[in-house]
Design an enzyme around this catalytic site. Structure first.
Site, PDB file in Angstrom:
ATOM      1  CG  HIS A  99      50.262  67.797  55.176  1.00  0.00           C
ATOM      2  ND1 HIS A  99      51.440  68.295  54.643  1.00  0.00           N
ATOM      3  CD2 HIS A  99      49.259  68.555  54.665  1.00  0.00           C
ATOM      4  CE1 HIS A  99      51.159  69.327  53.856  1.00  0.00           C
ATOM      5  NE2 HIS A  99      49.841  69.497  53.848  1.00  0.00           N
ATOM      6  CG  HIS A 115      44.733  68.683  53.780  1.00  0.00           C
ATOM      7  ND1 HIS A 115      44.723  69.914  54.393  1.00  0.00           N
ATOM      8  CD2 HIS A 115      45.831  68.675  52.980  1.00  0.00           C
ATOM      9  CE1 HIS A 115      45.758  70.633  53.971  1.00  0.00           C
ATOM     10  NE2 HIS A 115      46.455  69.903  53.107  1.00  0.00           N
TER      11      HIS A 115
HETATM   12  P1  5GP Z   1      49.215  72.169  52.201  1.00  0.00           P
HETATM   13  O1  5GP Z   1      48.734  73.294  51.353  1.00  0.00           O
HETATM   14  O2  5GP Z   1      50.724  72.159  52.338  1.00  0.00           O
HETATM   15  O3  5GP Z   1      48.669  70.847  51.766  1.00  0.00           O
HETATM   16  O4  5GP Z   1      48.554  72.420  53.612  1.00  0.00           O
HETATM   17  C1  5GP Z   1      49.234  72.851  54.740  1.00  0.00           C
HETATM   18  C2  5GP Z   1      48.183  73.083  55.805  1.00  0.00           C
HETATM   19  O5  5GP Z   1      48.844  73.321  57.031  1.00  0.00           O
HETATM   20  C3  5GP Z   1      47.285  74.289  55.539  1.00  0.00           C
HETATM   21  O6  5GP Z   1      45.925  73.868  55.479  1.00  0.00           O
HETATM   22  C4  5GP Z   1      47.568  75.218  56.720  1.00  0.00           C
HETATM   23  O7  5GP Z   1      46.407  75.882  57.180  1.00  0.00           O
HETATM   24  C5  5GP Z   1      48.134  74.274  57.758  1.00  0.00           C
HETATM   25  N1  5GP Z   1      49.085  74.900  58.659  1.00  0.00           N
HETATM   26  C6  5GP Z   1      50.156  75.676  58.319  1.00  0.00           C
HETATM   27  N2  5GP Z   1      50.819  76.073  59.414  1.00  0.00           N
HETATM   28  C7  5GP Z   1      50.156  75.529  60.484  1.00  0.00           C
HETATM   29  C8  5GP Z   1      50.373  75.585  61.892  1.00  0.00           C
HETATM   30  O8  5GP Z   1      51.310  76.202  62.412  1.00  0.00           O
HETATM   31  N3  5GP Z   1      49.499  74.907  62.675  1.00  0.00           N
HETATM   32  C9  5GP Z   1      48.451  74.189  62.154  1.00  0.00           C
HETATM   33  N4  5GP Z   1      47.653  73.562  63.012  1.00  0.00           N
HETATM   34  N5  5GP Z   1      48.230  74.118  60.821  1.00  0.00           N
HETATM   35  C10 5GP Z   1      49.069  74.780  59.997  1.00  0.00           C
END
Ligand code: 5GP
Ligand code: ZN
Length: 111
Positions: free
Chosen positions: A99, A101
């Site tokens: 993903h 951001h």
């Molecule tokens: P990572 O640290 O893997 O790059 O970021 C994962 C992101 O996914 C985090 O910013 C977290 O807040 C978001 N996230 C995790 N679970 C959910 C969810 O169920 N719904 C949404 N909308 N965001 C999520």
């Protein structure tokens, strides 16, 4: 992919605030925003890491970046934004479905 939260969001099994969707990607609001606007751009196809990107996925990633650039003004990001990919444990990746951001909506400190 079973037990992948983003696959479940893509499938509509977990609710999310979607801002854009087409046949290959979805953009929705991060549940724990790190900036005034914090969106996630997620490919519908499940893969976890950039190292899993073959040529087709690399082309998909290019289209995701292009789409973000095109949509930015309509997402409230005309003033600028920051893109982040957390890759692997040391970067704090918590969801193992690739993903991008998208952060913005306010001045973002860099230094
Ligand atoms: P990572 O640290 O893997 O790059 O970021 C994962 C992101 O996914 C985090 O910013 C977290 O807040 C978001 N996230 C995790 N679970 C959910 C969810 O169920 N719904 C949404 N909308 N965001 C999520
Ligand atoms: Zn997934």
């Amino acid at each position: 992919m079973e037990n992948c939260v983003f696959c479940k969001i893509v499938a509509g099994e977990i609710p999310s605030s979607k801002r854009y969707e087409d046949e290959e990607l979805v953009i929705f609001e991060d549940i724990a925003p790190k900036a005034k606007i914090h969106l996630l751009c997620v490919p519908k196809e499940h893969f976890a890491l950039l190292s899993e990107a073959d040529d087709a996925r690399a082309a998909l990633l290019g289209r995701m970046l292009k789409k973000i650039g095109t949509l930015a003004p309509s997402l409230g990001l005309a003033g600028g934004y920051r893109l982040v990919v957390n890759q692997g444990e040391a970067a704090g990746q918590t969801v193992h479905h690739l993903h991008i951001h998208i952060l913005g909506g306010e001045p973002l400190p860099w230094e």
